[in-house]
Design a protein around this motif. Sequence first.
Motif, PDB file in Angstrom:
ATOM      1  N   LYS A  39       0.723  21.273   2.096  1.00  0.00           N
ATOM      2  CA  LYS A  39      -0.153  22.485   0.564  1.00  0.00           C
ATOM      3  C   LYS A  39      -0.184  23.675   2.014  1.00  0.00           C
ATOM      4  O   LYS A  39       0.558  24.814   1.325  1.00  0.00           O
ATOM      5  CB  LYS A  39      -1.602  21.614   0.832  1.00  0.00           C
ATOM      6  N   ASN A  40      -0.232  23.065   3.170  1.00  0.00           N
ATOM      7  CA  ASN A  40      -1.103  24.570   4.263  1.00  0.00           C
ATOM      8  C   ASN A  40       0.598  25.249   4.203  1.00  0.00           C
ATOM      9  O   ASN A  40       0.477  26.886   4.113  1.00  0.00           O
ATOM     10  CB  ASN A  40      -1.189  24.231   5.211  1.00  0.00           C
ATOM     11  N   ALA A  41       1.814  24.224   4.406  1.00  0.00           N
ATOM     12  CA  ALA A  41       3.509  24.897   4.655  1.00  0.00           C
ATOM     13  C   ALA A  41       3.942  25.632   3.280  1.00  0.00           C
ATOM     14  O   ALA A  41       3.950  26.422   3.363  1.00  0.00           O
ATOM     15  CB  ALA A  41       4.103  23.383   5.060  1.00  0.00           C
ATOM     16  N   ASN A  42       2.849  24.996   2.150  1.00  0.00           N
ATOM     17  CA  ASN A  42       3.789  25.996   0.896  1.00  0.00           C
ATOM     18  C   ASN A  42       2.707  26.921   1.023  1.00  0.00           C
ATOM     19  O   ASN A  42       3.301  28.185   0.693  1.00  0.00           O
ATOM     20  CB  ASN A  42       3.384  24.579  -0.606  1.00  0.00           C
ATOM     21  N   MET A  43       1.897  27.333   0.915  1.00  0.00           N
ATOM     22  CA  MET A  43       0.852  28.409   1.050  1.00  0.00           C
ATOM     23  C   MET A  43       1.073  29.513   1.647  1.00  0.00           C
ATOM     24  O   MET A  43       1.571  30.567   2.032  1.00  0.00           O
ATOM     25  CB  MET A  43      -0.845  27.774   1.698  1.00  0.00           C
ATOM     26  N   LEU A  44       1.417  29.077   3.197  1.00  0.00           N
ATOM     27  CA  LEU A  44       1.973  29.752   4.286  1.00  0.00           C
ATOM     28  C   LEU A  44       3.208  30.337   3.951  1.00  0.00           C
ATOM     29  O   LEU A  44       3.799  32.095   3.892  1.00  0.00           O
ATOM     30  CB  LEU A  44       2.519  29.504   5.697  1.00  0.00           C
ATOM     31  N   ASN A  45       4.135  29.774   3.604  1.00  0.00           N
ATOM     32  CA  ASN A  45       5.456  30.023   2.553  1.00  0.00           C
ATOM     33  C   ASN A  45       5.550  31.104   1.922  1.00  0.00           C
ATOM     34  O   ASN A  45       5.877  32.076   1.014  1.00  0.00           O
ATOM     35  CB  ASN A  45       6.159  29.264   2.200  1.00  0.00           C
ATOM     36  N   ALA A  46       4.990  30.571   0.562  1.00  0.00           N
ATOM     37  CA  ALA A  46       4.254  31.694  -0.385  1.00  0.00           C
ATOM     38  C   ALA A  46       3.584  33.166   0.126  1.00  0.00           C
ATOM     39  O   ALA A  46       3.671  33.921  -0.284  1.00  0.00           O
ATOM     40  CB  ALA A  46       3.055  30.835  -1.937  1.00  0.00           C
ATOM     41  N   ARG A  47       2.672  33.177   0.999  1.00  0.00           N
ATOM     42  CA  ARG A  47       2.024  33.725   1.749  1.00  0.00           C
ATOM     43  C   ARG A  47       3.600  34.965   2.627  1.00  0.00           C
ATOM     44  O   ARG A  47       3.007  35.858   2.466  1.00  0.00           O
ATOM     45  CB  ARG A  47       1.268  33.704   2.352  1.00  0.00           C
ATOM     46  N   MET A  48       3.670  34.747   3.104  1.00  0.00           N
ATOM     47  CA  MET A  48       4.779  35.637   3.870  1.00  0.00           C
ATOM     48  C   MET A  48       5.851  35.592   2.589  1.00  0.00           C
ATOM     49  O   MET A  48       6.532  36.912   3.224  1.00  0.00           O
ATOM     50  CB  MET A  48       5.949  33.958   4.495  1.00  0.00           C
ATOM     51  N   GLU A  49       6.897  34.816   1.751  1.00  0.00           N
ATOM     52  CA  GLU A  49       7.258  35.774   0.507  1.00  0.00           C
ATOM     53  C   GLU A  49       7.150  36.802   0.078  1.00  0.00           C
ATOM     54  O   GLU A  49       7.610  37.724  -0.446  1.00  0.00           O
ATOM     55  CB  GLU A  49       7.238  35.015  -0.128  1.00  0.00           C
ATOM     56  N   ALA A  50       5.481  36.731  -0.285  1.00  0.00           N
ATOM     57  CA  ALA A  50       4.862  37.982  -1.238  1.00  0.00           C
ATOM     58  C   ALA A  50       4.687  38.855  -0.012  1.00  0.00           C
ATOM     59  O   ALA A  50       5.152  40.418  -0.003  1.00  0.00           O
ATOM     60  CB  ALA A  50       2.890  37.565  -0.932  1.00  0.00           C
ATOM     61  N   GLN A  51       4.504  39.136   1.078  1.00  0.00           N
ATOM     62  CA  GLN A  51       4.872  39.959   2.643  1.00  0.00           C
ATOM     63  C   GLN A  51       5.530  40.284   2.620  1.00  0.00           C
ATOM     64  O   GLN A  51       5.383  41.526   2.523  1.00  0.00           O
ATOM     65  CB  GLN A  51       4.406  39.288   4.379  1.00  0.00           C
TER      66      GLN A  51
END
Length: 83
Positions: free
Chosen positions: A35-47
């Motif tokens: 879940k943490n990796a998925n959230m980080l992935n989503a954050r990086m894509e948004a950034q």
Amino acid sequence: MKESMPQEGCKRRRVSTEECRDNSFNDRLIDVLEKNANMLNARMEAQNTNCQLERDQRKDYNDGLLSALNKISDALTKIADKL
């Protein structure tokens, strides 16, 4: 009297309560990490999306500024030619 011979590979090993807890902890840890990796992935894509938008806006602004400066330069050249 017949002796019963255990068949190899057919024995089931009993899992202790501690091993069950360890497995449960490991499963939960893996879930949390995924879940943490998925959230980080989503954050990086948004950034990345935000950075691209900012670059595009800066480019548009700079293109407009350059166009205005060129017009001013042309006008000053015409004025200087008349002097």
